[in-house]
Design an enzyme around this catalytic site. Structure first.
Site, PDB file in Angstrom:
ATOM      1  N   TYR A  11      -6.636  -1.817  -6.497  1.00  0.00           N
ATOM      2  CA  TYR A  11      -5.929  -2.964  -5.919  1.00  0.00           C
ATOM      3  C   TYR A  11      -5.252  -2.612  -4.598  1.00  0.00           C
ATOM      4  CZ  TYR A  11      -1.834  -1.494  -8.883  1.00  0.00           C
ATOM      5  OH  TYR A  11      -0.818  -0.848  -9.537  1.00  0.00           O
ATOM      6  N   GLU A  12      -4.896  -3.633  -3.873  1.00  0.00           N
ATOM      7  CA  GLU A  12      -4.382  -3.536  -2.495  1.00  0.00           C
ATOM      8  C   GLU A  12      -5.397  -2.885  -1.555  1.00  0.00           C
ATOM      9  OE1 GLU A  12      -1.986  -5.355  -2.449  1.00  0.00           O
ATOM     10  OE2 GLU A  12      -1.251  -5.171  -4.488  1.00  0.00           O
ATOM     11  N   GLY A  13      -6.674  -2.997  -1.876  1.00  0.00           N
ATOM     12  CA  GLY A  13      -7.740  -2.419  -1.064  1.00  0.00           C
ATOM     13  C   GLY A  13      -8.253  -1.146  -1.694  1.00  0.00           C
TER      14      GLY A  13
ATOM     15  N   ARG B 100       0.828  -1.211   0.000  1.00  0.00           N
ATOM     16  CA  ARG B 100       0.000   0.000   0.000  1.00  0.00           C
ATOM     17  C   ARG B 100       0.862   1.261   0.000  1.00  0.00           C
ATOM     18  NH1 ARG B 100      -4.868  -1.955   4.174  1.00  0.00           N
ATOM     19  NH2 ARG B 100      -6.049  -3.071   2.572  1.00  0.00           N
TER      20      ARG B 100
END
Length: 596
Positions: free
Chosen positions: A438-440, A297
């Site tokens: 992506y990655e949340g 992140r």
């Protein structure tokens, strides 16, 4: 398409004046981090980015990765570029020296990550995921696992992946179904994972997958998830790649952007079970994976900055070259380059000022990460880590949302030519669009920021941050430079909006959770804008002093003008977002679902 040129002057300014590069050399293990070393690292990284990676960006986008009989084949030129990347030592820049890394500060690494992603985001995703896998193994793997895998991951001889998502389990990891059946000193894994970035390729001798799965007796939900190392090739006794493991890429996704980055559907156990090795403890996999997730992140936040910088450079050069229209105030009536038009200048300054704020925010956080790991005082380490934990969701979401916005504005600067693929402006917008997902997603980052990070200490960490910002605003308002003083007034208003929004959010979290979650994205973005304003205020203080001393006056006058623009035109968004937050959830929840 214009050539990428690393913004080295601004990078140096941020690293030295805001992130405290000189102070890092006083930390244990960083004694050799001199200004000369930093300059050498930046210069060599800029050469690789400009001369090797950037020329592959558009051809890689046009060709893309492809799935062949024996696995995924990278776009032309990528394997050669990756070998040069590894041989030059870039993969192990901030890696642990115990396993062959160079152990340099995360601050230096952040600058190189920006360059890799600006020059070629699809390529840069490969080492980005490897860095996350490396950190998860370093912190949670057994000594045996670390010894077998970390040296080659840190060197870049092998690459790493993160396997979370399944067709039925996107962000809801409680729904993960991949099975891990114990068998002697290992497990056999069965299942399918989707959206696996660089899940397979032909650039290295092995790909090391970190995979979330459930053991047979695991409890339901996220409490029953474990983490496993699953190599593409099993290792021989001497540590070299040997027999092919039962893990394969079965298809590639057809995507809006990042075409040269293979996004794989990975199948585990089609032919008897993929052999994997437990990382850490059974049923603690989600906690272990979040080590990797936070690493990713942070770097994805820098990715948003990087693509924005590249889009800005493209738009700026086009605006200088494109002759179109005449100025109303011109007596000659001659056509001029569009950069002379007020609205184009507005767009370019909006792009430039936000990019500089993003860079300052990202680099200062990278330095906080270094202090959290290296400061000899335990209390200071804990304080810095708490700040990083609080703001990583903001860095990831705010920078990636702005990356899309700025790339879109870059298309707008080009006018109709921006919508044509040949100019290259389209690619930056297409590539940037994945980063807030992506990655949340941004919504997930906002829920984490407000619902977990803010609530965990009842706002104590945010109160400390607000106090630091207020002190900077006070210093700005005391300046004898009227331009600096006005920045202080704007920052003070932004900080007050953040303080008010925080108080509202803490109350809503305790009394009306739906309202808090409905306002969480606005709260996160408000925090990002104010954090950016804080760093731009600090930059203005430094630039004012250096300009008065006649040190590189052109650069520092430009920095002051950019900081003033941010204060005048960007920072007021904080008060607008405050009002949106205060409106609560009522308007969004009052409409029946059938009417959507």
């Amino acid at each position: 398409m214009s050539t990428y040129i690393a913004p080295l002057r601004d990078m140096r300014f941020v690293m030295t004046e805001l992130a405290g590069l000189g102070e890092l050399s006083l930390l244990p293990g960083f004694e050799e981090v001199t200004p000369e070393l930093a300059e050498a690292v930046l210069g060599e990284a800029a050469k690789l980015a400009t001369e090797v990676l950037a020329p592959l960006n558009k051809p890689g986008d046009e060709q893309g990765a492809r799935l062949a009989k024996d696995g995924v084949v990278a776009a032309d030129g990528f394997a050669t570029a990756y070998r040069q990347f590894v041989e030059s030592g870039w993969s192990g820049l901030s890696g642990a020296p115990d396993f062959g890394g160079q152990g340099l500060p995360e601050l230096l690494s952040a600058a190189t990550v920006e360059m890799w992603n600006s020059s070629n985001m699809a390529f840069a995703l490969c080492p980005l995921l490897t860095a996350g896998a490396t950190e998860a193994l370093r912190q949670h793997g057994s000594e045996e696992l670390k010894g077998r895998y970390l040296p080659n991951l840190i060197s870049g001889e092998w690459t790493g992946t993160m396997n979370l998502t399944e067709p039925q389990a996107g962000s809801d990891l409680a729904a993960v179904r991949t099975k891990a059946v114990p068998e002697g000193d290992h497990y056999r894994l069965y299942g399918q994972k989707i959206f696996i970035t660089w899940g397979d390729h032909d650039m290295t001798g092995n790909v090391i997958h970190l995979v979330l799965a459930r053991t047979p007796d695991a409890p339901e939900g996220v409490r029953g998830i474990s983490l496993f190392v699953v190599p593409k090739f099993l290792l021989n006794a001497d540590g070299s790649p040997g027999q092919r493991n039962d893990v394969h890429c079965v298809s590639l996704e057809h995507k809006l952007g990042i075409h040269a980055s293979p996004t794989c559907v990975m199948s585990f156990g089609d032919q008897g079970g993929a052999i994997g090795y437990l990382v850490g403890q059974e049923n603690k996999g989600l906690a272990h994976m979040f080590t990797m997730m936070n690493e990713a992140r942070q770097k994805v936040g820098i990715q948003g900055l990087a693509v924005a910088e590249r889009a800005y450079q493209q738009a700026r050069e086009y605006a200088k070259e494109r002759v179109q229209g005449r100025l109303a105030a011109s007596k000659s009536g001659d056509a001029v380059a569009i950069i002379h038009h007020p609205d184009v200048r507005r767009m370019l300054m909006t792009m430039k000022s936000q990019i500089e704020a993003m860079r300052a925010f990202a680099y200062v956080m990278a330095a906080d990460m270094d202090r959290a790991h290296r400061d000899p005082d335990a209390g200071e380490r804990a304080r810095r880590q708490a700040r990083v934990d609080l703001l990583i969701p903001v860095l990831k979401a705010w920078c990636t949302e702005l990356g899309v916005e700025i790339a879109s504005m870059g298309v707008q600067v080009h006018g109709g030519m921006g919508y044509i693929e040949e100019t290259g402006a389209c690619q930056f917008l297409r590539d940037a669009r994945i980063a807030p997902i992506y990655e949340g997603t941004t919504g997930i980052q906002a829920a984490d920021f407000a619902g977990r990070k803010l609530a965990s200490d009842q706002g104590a960490g945010m109160a400390e941050l607000v106090a630091e910002m207020r002190q900077t605003a006070l210093e700005l308002k005391r300046s004898k430079d009227t331009q600096v003083e006005s920045i202080g007034t704007a920052l003070a208003a932004g900080v007050q909006a953040l303080d008010d929004a925080t108080a509202w959010m803490l109350h809503a979290l305790a009394t009306e959770l739906d309202a808090a979650l409905a306002g969480s994205v606005d709260y996160l973005m408000l925090t990002g804008y104010v954090c950016g304003g804080w760093q731009m205020g600090r930059a203005a203080l430094s630039a004012s002093k250096k300009s008065a001393a006649n040190e590189d006056p052109d650069f520092h006058r430009a920095k002051l003008a950019t900081a003033r623009f941010y204060a005048d035109k960007v920072l007021p968004k904080a008060n607008a977002l405050l009002e949106a937050i205060r409106s609560g959830a009522s308007s969004g929840s009052s409409l029946p679902i059938e009417q959507f």
